[in-house]
Design a protein around this motif. Structure first.
Motif, PDB file in Angstrom:
ATOM      1  N   PRO A  84     -32.729 -11.685 -95.711  1.00  0.00           N
ATOM      2  CA  PRO A  84     -31.893 -11.036 -96.330  1.00  0.00           C
ATOM      3  C   PRO A  84     -31.042 -12.116 -97.704  1.00  0.00           C
ATOM      4  CG  PRO A  84     -31.130 -11.200 -94.674  1.00  0.00           C
ATOM      5  CD  PRO A  84     -32.680 -11.503 -93.792  1.00  0.00           C
ATOM      6  N   SER A  85     -30.309 -11.912 -98.349  1.00  0.00           N
ATOM      7  CA  SER A  85     -29.721 -12.395 -99.699  1.00  0.00           C
ATOM      8  C   SER A  85     -28.466 -13.246 -98.660  1.00  0.00           C
ATOM      9  CB  SER A  85     -29.378 -11.760-100.731  1.00  0.00           C
ATOM     10  OG  SER A  85     -30.621 -11.396-101.712  1.00  0.00           O
ATOM     11  N   PRO A  86     -28.355 -14.245 -98.435  1.00  0.00           N
ATOM     12  CA  PRO A  86     -27.044 -14.971 -98.087  1.00  0.00           C
ATOM     13  C   PRO A  86     -25.597 -14.649 -99.006  1.00  0.00           C
ATOM     14  CG  PRO A  86     -29.275 -16.702 -98.927  1.00  0.00           C
ATOM     15  CD  PRO A  86     -29.721 -15.661 -99.373  1.00  0.00           C
ATOM     16  N   LEU A  87     -25.135 -14.743 -97.752  1.00  0.00           N
ATOM     17  CA  LEU A  87     -23.544 -13.534 -98.179  1.00  0.00           C
ATOM     18  C   LEU A  87     -23.311 -15.640 -98.700  1.00  0.00           C
ATOM     19  CD1 LEU A  87     -23.176 -11.326 -95.506  1.00  0.00           C
ATOM     20  CD2 LEU A  87     -22.885 -10.577 -97.952  1.00  0.00           C
ATOM     21  N   ARG A  88     -21.879 -14.893 -99.826  1.00  0.00           N
ATOM     22  CA  ARG A  88     -21.961 -16.694-100.498  1.00  0.00           C
ATOM     23  C   ARG A  88     -20.434 -16.188-101.046  1.00  0.00           C
ATOM     24  NH1 ARG A  88     -27.271 -15.886-104.081  1.00  0.00           N
ATOM     25  NH2 ARG A  88     -26.071 -14.999-106.106  1.00  0.00           N
ATOM     26  N   SER A  89     -19.334 -17.291-101.457  1.00  0.00           N
ATOM     27  CA  SER A  89     -18.489 -16.752-102.111  1.00  0.00           C
ATOM     28  C   SER A  89     -19.130 -17.368-103.659  1.00  0.00           C
ATOM     29  CB  SER A  89     -17.708 -18.075-102.282  1.00  0.00           C
ATOM     30  OG  SER A  89     -17.129 -18.776-100.677  1.00  0.00           O
ATOM     31  N   SER A  90     -17.637 -16.930-104.409  1.00  0.00           N
ATOM     32  CA  SER A  90     -18.097 -15.714-106.094  1.00  0.00           C
ATOM     33  C   SER A  90     -18.438 -17.869-106.370  1.00  0.00           C
ATOM     34  CB  SER A  90     -16.884 -15.567-106.687  1.00  0.00           C
ATOM     35  OG  SER A  90     -16.003 -16.468-106.506  1.00  0.00           O
ATOM     36  N   LEU A 121     -34.266 -28.322 -91.355  1.00  0.00           N
ATOM     37  CA  LEU A 121     -33.560 -28.289 -90.359  1.00  0.00           C
ATOM     38  C   LEU A 121     -31.710 -28.288 -90.523  1.00  0.00           C
ATOM     39  CD1 LEU A 121     -34.966 -32.193 -89.636  1.00  0.00           C
ATOM     40  CD2 LEU A 121     -35.302 -29.849 -88.615  1.00  0.00           C
ATOM     41  N   THR A 122     -31.525 -28.424 -91.856  1.00  0.00           N
ATOM     42  CA  THR A 122     -30.353 -27.535 -92.077  1.00  0.00           C
ATOM     43  C   THR A 122     -30.034 -26.396 -92.249  1.00  0.00           C
ATOM     44  OG1 THR A 122     -28.912 -29.512 -92.565  1.00  0.00           O
ATOM     45  CG2 THR A 122     -28.679 -27.976 -93.419  1.00  0.00           C
ATOM     46  N   VAL A 123     -30.690 -25.656 -93.192  1.00  0.00           N
ATOM     47  CA  VAL A 123     -31.523 -24.722 -94.358  1.00  0.00           C
ATOM     48  C   VAL A 123     -32.039 -23.537 -92.599  1.00  0.00           C
ATOM     49  CG1 VAL A 123     -32.513 -23.035 -95.500  1.00  0.00           C
ATOM     50  CG2 VAL A 123     -31.720 -25.163 -96.403  1.00  0.00           C
ATOM     51  N   GLY A 124     -32.910 -23.994 -91.679  1.00  0.00           N
ATOM     52  CA  GLY A 124     -33.465 -23.624 -90.821  1.00  0.00           C
ATOM     53  C   GLY A 124     -32.273 -22.759 -89.482  1.00  0.00           C
ATOM     54  N   PRO A 125     -31.267 -23.493 -89.514  1.00  0.00           N
ATOM     55  CA  PRO A 125     -30.426 -22.635 -88.279  1.00  0.00           C
ATOM     56  C   PRO A 125     -30.298 -21.336 -88.599  1.00  0.00           C
ATOM     57  CG  PRO A 125     -30.413 -24.746 -87.738  1.00  0.00           C
ATOM     58  CD  PRO A 125     -30.906 -24.556 -89.052  1.00  0.00           C
ATOM     59  N   PRO A 126     -29.477 -21.226 -90.358  1.00  0.00           N
ATOM     60  CA  PRO A 126     -29.325 -20.073 -90.608  1.00  0.00           C
ATOM     61  C   PRO A 126     -30.106 -18.924 -91.082  1.00  0.00           C
ATOM     62  CG  PRO A 126     -28.819 -21.588 -92.150  1.00  0.00           C
ATOM     63  CD  PRO A 126     -28.857 -22.382 -91.231  1.00  0.00           C
ATOM     64  N   TYR A 127     -31.085 -19.485 -92.070  1.00  0.00           N
ATOM     65  CA  TYR A 127     -32.629 -18.263 -92.575  1.00  0.00           C
ATOM     66  C   TYR A 127     -32.659 -17.730 -90.440  1.00  0.00           C
ATOM     67  CZ  TYR A 127     -37.739 -17.322 -92.727  1.00  0.00           C
ATOM     68  OH  TYR A 127     -38.362 -16.557 -93.447  1.00  0.00           O
ATOM     69  N   VAL A 128     -32.864 -18.269 -89.512  1.00  0.00           N
ATOM     70  CA  VAL A 128     -33.411 -17.672 -88.248  1.00  0.00           C
ATOM     71  C   VAL A 128     -32.196 -16.487 -87.830  1.00  0.00           C
ATOM     72  CG1 VAL A 128     -33.809 -18.219 -85.758  1.00  0.00           C
ATOM     73  CG2 VAL A 128     -34.826 -19.649 -87.876  1.00  0.00           C
ATOM     74  N   PHE A 129     -31.219 -17.033 -88.339  1.00  0.00           N
ATOM     75  CA  PHE A 129     -29.919 -16.685 -87.679  1.00  0.00           C
ATOM     76  C   PHE A 129     -30.306 -14.565 -88.445  1.00  0.00           C
ATOM     77  CE2 PHE A 129     -25.861 -15.257 -86.583  1.00  0.00           C
ATOM     78  CZ  PHE A 129     -24.704 -15.873 -85.708  1.00  0.00           C
ATOM     79  N   GLU A 130     -30.290 -14.779 -89.926  1.00  0.00           N
ATOM     80  CA  GLU A 130     -30.507 -13.697 -90.278  1.00  0.00           C
ATOM     81  C   GLU A 130     -31.534 -13.027 -91.001  1.00  0.00           C
ATOM     82  OE1 GLU A 130     -26.999 -16.907 -93.562  1.00  0.00           O
ATOM     83  OE2 GLU A 130     -29.377 -16.533 -93.708  1.00  0.00           O
ATOM     84  N   THR A 131     -32.458 -14.270 -90.327  1.00  0.00           N
ATOM     85  CA  THR A 131     -34.273 -12.971 -91.296  1.00  0.00           C
ATOM     86  C   THR A 131     -34.350 -12.467 -89.300  1.00  0.00           C
ATOM     87  OG1 THR A 131     -34.178 -14.658 -92.682  1.00  0.00           O
ATOM     88  CG2 THR A 131     -36.394 -13.589 -91.397  1.00  0.00           C
ATOM     89  N   PHE A 132     -34.281 -13.659 -88.242  1.00  0.00           N
ATOM     90  CA  PHE A 132     -35.055 -12.804 -87.126  1.00  0.00           C
ATOM     91  C   PHE A 132     -34.106 -12.698 -85.899  1.00  0.00           C
ATOM     92  CE2 PHE A 132     -37.928 -15.742 -89.233  1.00  0.00           C
ATOM     93  CZ  PHE A 132     -39.004 -15.102 -89.498  1.00  0.00           C
ATOM     94  N   SER A 133     -32.955 -12.255 -86.038  1.00  0.00           N
ATOM     95  CA  SER A 133     -32.245 -12.514 -85.256  1.00  0.00           C
ATOM     96  C   SER A 133     -31.786 -11.169 -84.921  1.00  0.00           C
ATOM     97  CB  SER A 133     -31.224 -13.190 -85.001  1.00  0.00           C
ATOM     98  OG  SER A 133     -30.068 -13.090 -86.272  1.00  0.00           O
ATOM     99  N   ALA A 134     -31.886 -10.300 -85.525  1.00  0.00           N
ATOM    100  CA  ALA A 134     -30.610  -8.636 -85.404  1.00  0.00           C
ATOM    101  C   ALA A 134     -30.781  -8.011 -84.042  1.00  0.00           C
ATOM    102  CB  ALA A 134     -32.047  -7.930 -86.202  1.00  0.00           C
ATOM    103  N   ARG A 135     -30.971  -8.361 -83.693  1.00  0.00           N
ATOM    104  CA  ARG A 135     -30.883  -8.122 -81.946  1.00  0.00           C
ATOM    105  C   ARG A 135     -30.090  -9.116 -80.332  1.00  0.00           C
ATOM    106  NH1 ARG A 135     -35.837  -4.390 -78.454  1.00  0.00           N
ATOM    107  NH2 ARG A 135     -35.570  -2.565 -80.142  1.00  0.00           N
ATOM    108  N   GLY A 136     -30.999 -10.809 -81.765  1.00  0.00           N
ATOM    109  CA  GLY A 136     -29.935 -11.588 -80.815  1.00  0.00           C
ATOM    110  C   GLY A 136     -30.094 -13.257 -81.539  1.00  0.00           C
ATOM    111  N   GLY A 137     -29.142 -13.476 -81.718  1.00  0.00           N
ATOM    112  CA  GLY A 137     -29.177 -14.572 -82.569  1.00  0.00           C
ATOM    113  C   GLY A 137     -29.252 -15.534 -81.328  1.00  0.00           C
ATOM    114  N   GLY A 138     -29.307 -15.782 -79.971  1.00  0.00           N
ATOM    115  CA  GLY A 138     -29.334 -16.996 -79.786  1.00  0.00           C
ATOM    116  C   GLY A 138     -31.163 -17.048 -79.269  1.00  0.00           C
ATOM    117  N   ARG A 139     -32.062 -16.173 -78.591  1.00  0.00           N
ATOM    118  CA  ARG A 139     -33.016 -15.787 -78.522  1.00  0.00           C
ATOM    119  C   ARG A 139     -33.752 -16.601 -79.739  1.00  0.00           C
ATOM    120  NH1 ARG A 139     -37.539 -12.390 -78.325  1.00  0.00           N
ATOM    121  NH2 ARG A 139     -39.041 -12.863 -76.240  1.00  0.00           N
TER     122      ARG A 139
END
Length: 391
Positions: free
Chosen positions: A192-198, A119-137
Protein backbone atom coordinates in the motif's frame (compact mmCIF):
# COMPACT_ATOMS: atom_id res chain seq x y z
CA UNK A 1 -2.57 -4.57 -4.92
CA UNK A 2 -3.98 -5.23 -1.46
CA UNK A 3 -1.89 -6.08 1.56
CA UNK A 4 -1.22 -9.82 1.78
CA UNK A 5 -1.38 -11.80 4.99
CA UNK A 6 1.39 -14.32 5.73
CA UNK A 7 -1.24 -16.99 6.40
CA UNK A 8 -2.75 -16.41 2.97
CA UNK A 9 0.40 -16.48 0.88
CA UNK A 10 2.98 -18.00 3.23
CA UNK A 11 6.44 -18.21 1.69
CA UNK A 12 5.30 -18.04 -1.92
CA UNK A 13 7.00 -16.11 -4.72
CA UNK A 14 6.16 -12.70 -3.28
CA UNK A 15 7.30 -13.03 0.29
CA UNK A 16 9.88 -15.67 -0.65
CA UNK A 17 11.63 -13.30 -3.07
CA UNK A 18 11.77 -10.60 -0.42
CA UNK A 19 13.19 -13.02 2.14
CA UNK A 20 15.88 -14.05 -0.35
CA UNK A 21 16.82 -10.39 -0.73
CA UNK A 22 16.93 -9.91 3.04
CA UNK A 23 19.11 -12.99 3.47
CA UNK A 24 21.51 -11.78 0.77
CA UNK A 25 21.86 -8.36 2.38
CA UNK A 26 22.54 -9.79 5.82
CA UNK A 27 25.04 -12.35 4.51
CA UNK A 28 27.02 -9.50 2.99
CA UNK A 29 26.75 -7.30 6.07
CA UNK A 30 28.63 -9.68 8.36
CA UNK A 31 30.69 -11.49 5.76
CA UNK A 32 34.03 -10.50 7.34
CA UNK A 33 33.06 -11.24 10.95
CA UNK A 34 34.10 -14.90 11.14
CA UNK A 35 37.33 -14.28 9.19
CA UNK A 36 38.67 -11.23 11.03
CA UNK A 37 41.84 -13.07 12.09
CA UNK A 38 42.43 -14.11 8.45
CA UNK A 39 42.01 -10.53 7.21
CA UNK A 40 44.32 -9.35 9.97
CA UNK A 41 47.02 -11.74 8.80
CA UNK A 42 46.45 -10.97 5.11
CA UNK A 43 46.83 -7.20 5.54
CA UNK A 44 49.01 -7.26 8.69
CA UNK A 45 46.56 -5.29 10.86
CA UNK A 46 45.54 -5.62 14.53
CA UNK A 47 42.29 -7.06 15.89
CA UNK A 48 40.78 -3.60 16.43
CA UNK A 49 41.70 -2.49 12.89
CA UNK A 50 40.36 -5.71 11.37
CA UNK A 51 37.13 -5.00 13.26
CA UNK A 52 36.78 -1.83 11.20
CA UNK A 53 35.59 -4.03 8.32
CA UNK A 54 32.46 -4.42 10.45
CA UNK A 55 32.40 -0.87 11.80
CA UNK A 56 32.60 0.95 8.46
CA UNK A 57 29.79 -1.00 6.85
CA UNK A 58 27.56 -0.50 9.88
CA UNK A 59 28.41 3.21 10.09
CA UNK A 60 27.53 3.56 6.40
CA UNK A 61 24.25 1.78 7.17
CA UNK A 62 23.51 4.35 9.86
CA UNK A 63 24.11 7.19 7.39
CA UNK A 64 22.28 5.45 4.58
CA UNK A 65 19.23 4.85 6.76
CA UNK A 66 18.52 8.59 6.68
CA UNK A 67 18.58 8.47 2.89
CA UNK A 68 16.66 5.28 2.20
CA UNK A 69 14.00 5.52 4.96
CA UNK A 70 12.44 8.86 3.98
CA UNK A 71 13.22 8.11 0.31
CA UNK A 72 11.06 4.97 0.48
CA UNK A 73 8.17 7.00 1.94
CA UNK A 74 8.11 8.91 -1.35
CA UNK A 75 9.66 6.63 -3.97
CA UNK A 76 7.88 3.48 -2.76
CA UNK A 77 9.05 0.54 -0.65
CA UNK A 78 9.12 -2.03 -3.45
CA UNK A 79 11.13 0.09 -5.89
CA UNK A 80 13.59 1.05 -3.14
CA UNK A 81 14.17 -2.60 -2.24
CA UNK A 82 14.77 -3.60 -5.87
CA UNK A 83 17.16 -0.72 -6.48
CA UNK A 84 19.20 -1.47 -3.34
CA UNK A 85 19.57 -5.17 -4.19
CA UNK A 86 20.85 -4.39 -7.67
CA UNK A 87 23.26 -1.71 -6.45
CA UNK A 88 24.86 -4.03 -3.87
CA UNK A 89 26.37 -6.37 -6.47
CA UNK A 90 29.25 -4.14 -7.64
CA UNK A 91 30.75 -3.16 -4.26
CA UNK A 92 30.53 -6.81 -3.16
CA UNK A 93 32.73 -7.78 -6.09
CA UNK A 94 35.04 -4.84 -5.35
CA UNK A 95 35.54 -5.98 -1.75
CA UNK A 96 36.73 -9.39 -2.90
CA UNK A 97 39.22 -7.79 -5.32
CA UNK A 98 40.54 -5.09 -2.94
CA UNK A 99 44.36 -4.86 -3.24
CA UNK A 100 44.85 -3.04 0.08
CA UNK A 101 43.17 -2.73 3.47
CA UNK A 102 42.06 0.92 2.95
CA UNK A 103 40.39 -0.03 -0.35
CA UNK A 104 38.75 -2.99 1.37
CA UNK A 105 37.25 -0.54 3.86
CA UNK A 106 36.04 1.72 1.02
CA UNK A 107 34.29 -1.24 -0.59
CA UNK A 108 32.70 -2.20 2.70
CA UNK A 109 31.45 1.37 3.18
CA UNK A 110 29.85 1.32 -0.28
CA UNK A 111 28.15 -1.95 0.59
CA UNK A 112 26.80 -0.32 3.72
CA UNK A 113 25.33 2.61 1.80
CA UNK A 114 23.35 0.20 -0.39
CA UNK A 115 22.02 -2.04 2.38
CA UNK A 116 19.49 0.29 4.07
CA UNK A 117 17.44 0.13 0.89
CA UNK A 118 16.35 -3.28 2.14
CA UNK A 119 17.41 -3.55 5.78
CA UNK A 120 15.84 -0.21 6.77
CA UNK A 121 12.98 -0.22 4.26
CA UNK A 122 12.25 -3.92 4.89
CA UNK A 123 10.53 -3.67 8.31
CA UNK A 124 7.94 -1.04 7.27
CA UNK A 125 7.42 -2.90 3.98
CA UNK A 126 6.72 -6.16 5.85
CA UNK A 127 4.59 -4.38 8.45
CA UNK A 128 2.43 -2.70 5.80
CA UNK A 129 2.27 -5.43 3.16
CA UNK A 130 2.24 -8.81 4.92
CA UNK A 131 0.93 -8.10 8.41
CA UNK A 132 -2.83 -7.67 8.15
CA UNK A 133 -3.32 -10.17 11.01
CA UNK A 134 -0.04 -10.11 12.89
CA UNK A 135 2.79 -7.64 12.62
CA UNK A 136 4.90 -9.64 15.06
CA UNK A 137 4.61 -12.86 13.06
CA UNK A 138 5.47 -11.08 9.80
CA UNK A 139 8.54 -9.46 11.33
CA UNK A 140 9.47 -12.88 12.73
CA UNK A 141 9.63 -14.32 9.20
CA UNK A 142 11.75 -11.36 8.12
CA UNK A 143 14.21 -11.84 10.97
CA UNK A 144 14.38 -15.57 10.26
CA UNK A 145 15.53 -14.72 6.73
CA UNK A 146 18.16 -12.37 8.14
CA UNK A 147 19.43 -15.15 10.36
CA UNK A 148 19.68 -17.53 7.41
CA UNK A 149 21.70 -14.91 5.57
CA UNK A 150 23.86 -14.39 8.63
CA UNK A 151 24.68 -18.09 8.72
CA UNK A 152 25.71 -18.01 5.06
CA UNK A 153 27.81 -14.90 5.64
CA UNK A 154 29.60 -16.38 8.63
CA UNK A 155 29.70 -20.16 8.33
CA UNK A 156 29.76 -20.25 4.52
CA UNK A 157 32.41 -17.57 4.19
CA UNK A 158 34.54 -19.17 6.92
CA UNK A 159 34.43 -22.58 5.25
CA UNK A 160 35.18 -21.15 1.79
CA UNK A 161 38.03 -19.10 3.25
CA UNK A 162 39.54 -22.20 4.82
CA UNK A 163 39.38 -24.02 1.47
CA UNK A 164 39.93 -21.35 -1.21
CA UNK A 165 40.91 -18.11 0.55
CA UNK A 166 39.02 -15.06 1.77
CA UNK A 167 38.67 -13.44 -1.67
CA UNK A 168 36.64 -16.37 -2.97
CA UNK A 169 34.62 -16.50 0.25
CA UNK A 170 33.64 -12.84 -0.02
CA UNK A 171 33.27 -12.69 -3.81
CA UNK A 172 30.73 -15.52 -4.07
CA UNK A 173 28.30 -13.44 -2.02
CA UNK A 174 27.67 -11.14 -5.00
CA UNK A 175 25.45 -13.88 -6.41
CA UNK A 176 22.90 -13.40 -3.62
CA UNK A 177 21.80 -9.77 -4.18
CA UNK A 178 21.89 -10.33 -7.95
CA UNK A 179 19.61 -13.37 -7.71
CA UNK A 180 17.34 -11.57 -5.25
CA UNK A 181 16.96 -8.58 -7.56
CA UNK A 182 15.95 -10.86 -10.44
CA UNK A 183 13.44 -12.84 -8.36
CA UNK A 184 11.92 -9.77 -6.70
CA UNK A 185 11.55 -7.91 -9.99
CA UNK A 186 9.25 -10.73 -11.12
CA UNK A 187 7.35 -11.51 -7.94
CA UNK A 188 7.60 -8.88 -5.21
CA UNK A 189 4.11 -7.46 -4.54
CA UNK A 190 3.48 -3.74 -4.43
CA UNK A 191 2.51 -2.67 -0.93
CA UNK A 192 0.00 0.00 0.00
CA UNK A 193 1.09 3.58 -0.51
CA UNK A 194 2.99 4.68 2.61
CA UNK A 195 1.27 7.22 4.85
CA UNK A 196 3.51 10.29 4.99
CA UNK A 197 3.69 13.92 5.89
CA UNK A 198 3.11 16.58 3.25
CA UNK A 199 6.83 17.42 3.28
CA UNK A 200 9.68 14.91 3.49
CA UNK A 201 11.65 16.73 6.20
CA UNK A 202 8.55 17.19 8.31
CA UNK A 203 8.19 13.44 8.84
CA UNK A 204 11.81 13.00 9.88
CA UNK A 205 11.64 15.92 12.30
CA UNK A 206 8.45 14.57 13.85
CA UNK A 207 9.94 11.12 14.42
CA UNK A 208 13.06 12.58 16.03
CA UNK A 209 10.74 14.06 18.67
CA UNK A 210 8.59 10.93 19.04
CA UNK A 211 8.92 9.69 22.66
CA UNK A 212 7.39 6.33 21.73
CA UNK A 213 10.56 5.49 19.81
CA UNK A 214 12.85 5.74 22.85
CA UNK A 215 12.22 2.32 24.40
CA UNK A 216 12.37 0.19 21.21
CA UNK A 217 15.43 2.11 20.04
CA UNK A 218 17.20 1.60 23.38
CA UNK A 219 16.39 -2.11 23.23
CA UNK A 220 17.60 -2.60 19.68
CA UNK A 221 20.75 -0.51 20.15
CA UNK A 222 21.90 -2.33 23.28
CA UNK A 223 21.24 -5.80 21.89
CA UNK A 224 22.96 -4.93 18.64
CA UNK A 225 25.99 -3.49 20.43
CA UNK A 226 26.30 -6.71 22.41
CA UNK A 227 25.64 -8.86 19.37
CA UNK A 228 28.35 -7.26 17.21
CA UNK A 229 30.80 -7.18 20.12
CA UNK A 230 30.38 -10.80 21.13
CA UNK A 231 30.18 -12.43 17.72
CA UNK A 232 33.03 -10.37 16.26
CA UNK A 233 35.55 -11.11 18.99
CA UNK A 234 34.38 -14.62 19.89
CA UNK A 235 36.50 -15.72 16.90
CA UNK A 236 39.61 -14.26 18.53
CA UNK A 237 38.85 -15.99 21.83
CA UNK A 238 38.30 -19.35 20.15
CA UNK A 239 41.53 -19.10 18.15
CA UNK A 240 43.59 -18.11 21.21
CA UNK A 241 44.68 -20.14 24.24
CA UNK A 242 43.26 -22.26 25.75
CA UNK A 243 40.94 -23.23 22.86
CA UNK A 244 43.25 -22.88 19.79
CA UNK A 245 40.58 -23.43 17.12
CA UNK A 246 41.11 -22.96 13.39
CA UNK A 247 39.15 -20.77 10.97
CA UNK A 248 36.73 -23.48 9.79
CA UNK A 249 35.91 -24.68 13.29
CA UNK A 250 35.45 -21.09 14.49
CA UNK A 251 33.02 -20.41 11.65
CA UNK A 252 30.90 -23.39 12.68
CA UNK A 253 30.25 -21.73 16.03
CA UNK A 254 27.93 -19.35 14.21
CA UNK A 255 25.55 -22.26 13.73
CA UNK A 256 24.09 -21.12 17.06
CA UNK A 257 22.26 -18.66 14.81
CA UNK A 258 19.77 -21.43 14.06
CA UNK A 259 17.89 -20.01 17.02
CA UNK A 260 16.73 -17.40 14.55
CA UNK A 261 14.18 -20.00 13.45
CA UNK A 262 12.32 -18.96 16.60
CA UNK A 263 11.40 -15.71 14.82
CA UNK A 264 7.81 -16.61 13.81
CA UNK A 265 6.89 -18.19 17.21
CA UNK A 266 8.39 -15.21 19.03
CA UNK A 267 6.37 -12.98 16.72
CA UNK A 268 3.21 -14.79 17.81
CA UNK A 269 4.14 -14.14 21.46
CA UNK A 270 4.67 -10.46 20.68
CA UNK A 271 1.25 -10.28 19.03
CA UNK A 272 -0.34 -11.68 22.21
CA UNK A 273 1.65 -9.87 24.91
CA UNK A 274 2.93 -6.75 23.21
CA UNK A 275 6.54 -6.01 22.32
CA UNK A 276 7.68 -4.52 25.64
CA UNK A 277 7.56 -7.68 27.86
CA UNK A 278 9.46 -9.63 25.20
CA UNK A 279 12.05 -6.86 24.93
CA UNK A 280 12.68 -6.82 28.69
CA UNK A 281 12.91 -10.61 28.86
CA UNK A 282 15.39 -10.61 25.97
CA UNK A 283 17.61 -8.05 27.67
CA UNK A 284 17.58 -10.02 30.93
CA UNK A 285 18.48 -13.32 29.24
CA UNK A 286 21.24 -11.61 27.24
CA UNK A 287 22.80 -10.34 30.47
CA UNK A 288 22.62 -13.86 31.93
CA UNK A 289 24.25 -15.36 28.84
CA UNK A 290 27.14 -12.88 28.80
CA UNK A 291 27.80 -13.48 32.48
CA UNK A 292 27.96 -17.22 31.82
CA UNK A 293 30.49 -16.67 29.01
CA UNK A 294 33.19 -15.27 31.31
CA UNK A 295 34.81 -18.55 32.52
CA UNK A 296 37.18 -20.18 29.99
CA UNK A 297 35.10 -23.36 29.79
CA UNK A 298 34.43 -24.34 26.18
CA UNK A 299 31.00 -26.05 26.50
CA UNK A 300 29.74 -23.20 28.70
CA UNK A 301 31.08 -20.60 26.28
CA UNK A 302 29.37 -22.21 23.28
CA UNK A 303 26.11 -22.59 25.22
CA UNK A 304 26.26 -18.94 26.31
CA UNK A 305 26.72 -17.83 22.68
CA UNK A 306 23.62 -19.82 21.71
CA UNK A 307 21.56 -18.37 24.55
CA UNK A 308 22.74 -14.85 23.72
CA UNK A 309 21.83 -15.34 20.04
CA UNK A 310 18.33 -16.62 20.88
CA UNK A 311 17.66 -13.71 23.27
CA UNK A 312 18.98 -11.16 20.77
CA UNK A 313 16.79 -12.38 17.92
CA UNK A 314 13.71 -12.23 20.14
CA UNK A 315 14.66 -8.71 21.23
CA UNK A 316 15.28 -7.54 17.67
CA UNK A 317 11.80 -8.71 16.65
CA UNK A 318 10.23 -6.99 19.65
CA UNK A 319 12.07 -3.72 19.03
CA UNK A 320 11.07 -3.58 15.36
CA UNK A 321 7.43 -4.21 16.21
CA UNK A 322 7.77 -1.43 18.79
CA UNK A 323 8.98 0.93 16.08
CA UNK A 324 6.04 0.01 13.86
CA UNK A 325 3.63 0.63 16.75
CA UNK A 326 5.22 3.98 17.58
CA UNK A 327 3.60 5.80 14.64
CA UNK A 328 1.00 5.18 11.91
CA UNK A 329 2.62 7.70 9.55
CA UNK A 330 6.14 8.26 8.20
CA UNK A 331 7.25 4.75 9.15
CA UNK A 332 10.20 5.10 6.78
CA UNK A 333 11.38 8.11 8.78
CA UNK A 334 10.73 6.28 12.06
CA UNK A 335 12.82 3.31 10.98
CA UNK A 336 15.52 5.75 9.85
CA UNK A 337 15.66 7.16 13.40
CA UNK A 338 15.78 3.65 14.85
CA UNK A 339 18.33 2.18 12.46
CA UNK A 340 20.63 5.20 12.41
CA UNK A 341 21.04 4.86 16.18
CA UNK A 342 21.08 1.05 15.94
CA UNK A 343 23.83 0.92 13.33
CA UNK A 344 25.82 3.70 14.97
CA UNK A 345 25.99 1.51 18.09
CA UNK A 346 26.99 -1.45 15.94
CA UNK A 347 29.76 0.56 14.31
CA UNK A 348 31.24 1.38 17.71
CA UNK A 349 30.87 -2.28 18.68
CA UNK A 350 33.02 -3.34 15.74
CA UNK A 351 36.00 -1.35 17.05
CA UNK A 352 35.85 -0.42 20.76
CA UNK A 353 35.51 -3.98 22.11
CA UNK A 354 38.58 -4.86 20.04
CA UNK A 355 40.62 -2.38 22.05
CA UNK A 356 39.36 -4.01 25.24
CA UNK A 357 40.16 -7.45 23.83
CA UNK A 358 43.73 -6.32 23.21
CA UNK A 359 44.10 -4.94 26.75
CA UNK A 360 41.81 -7.11 28.92
CA UNK A 361 40.83 -10.14 26.84
CA UNK A 362 37.34 -11.58 26.75
CA UNK A 363 36.50 -10.24 30.21
CA UNK A 364 36.88 -6.63 29.05
CA UNK A 365 34.84 -7.22 25.88
CA UNK A 366 32.00 -8.94 27.75
CA UNK A 367 31.86 -6.44 30.61
CA UNK A 368 31.52 -3.55 28.17
CA UNK A 369 28.52 -5.24 26.52
CA UNK A 370 27.01 -6.01 29.93
CA UNK A 371 27.17 -2.33 30.88
CA UNK A 372 25.38 -1.29 27.69
CA UNK A 373 22.65 -3.90 28.17
CA UNK A 374 22.11 -2.82 31.77
CA UNK A 375 21.70 0.81 30.70
CA UNK A 376 19.06 -0.26 28.17
CA UNK A 377 17.04 -2.11 30.80
CA UNK A 378 17.00 1.07 32.89
CA UNK A 379 15.86 3.14 29.89
CA UNK A 380 13.02 0.76 28.97
CA UNK A 381 11.79 0.60 32.57
CA UNK A 382 11.94 4.38 32.92
CA UNK A 383 9.91 4.97 29.75
CA UNK A 384 7.42 2.31 30.87
CA UNK A 385 6.83 4.14 34.16
CA UNK A 386 6.48 7.47 32.32
CA UNK A 387 3.93 5.92 29.96
CA UNK A 388 1.96 4.46 32.88
CA UNK A 389 1.85 7.84 34.64
CA UNK A 390 0.72 9.53 31.41
CA UNK A 391 -1.98 6.91 30.96
Amino acid sequence: MHPVEPRQRGLDGGLGGFLLGAAGMFATLYSTQAILPDLGRAFDVSASLAGLTISVVILALAVGSWLWGPFSDWYGRRRSILLASALLVLPTIAVALAPSFPLLLVGRALQGLCMPGLLTVGPPYVFETFSARGGGRAVGFYLMALVAGGLVGRVGVALLTAVAGWRVGLGVLAVLPFAAAVVMARSLPEGPSPLRSSRSLEGAQRQLRNPRLIAPTATGCALYFGFVSIFSFAAYRLQADPFDWGTAATGLVYLVWVYGALGPPIGNVIDRTGWRPVALASLAVSILALTASLPAILPLFIASLGLFAAASFAGFAAAQVGVGDATPTDRGAATAVYFSAYYACGAVAGYLPGLLWESAGWTGTALLALGVLGASVAAVLATSRARDRAG
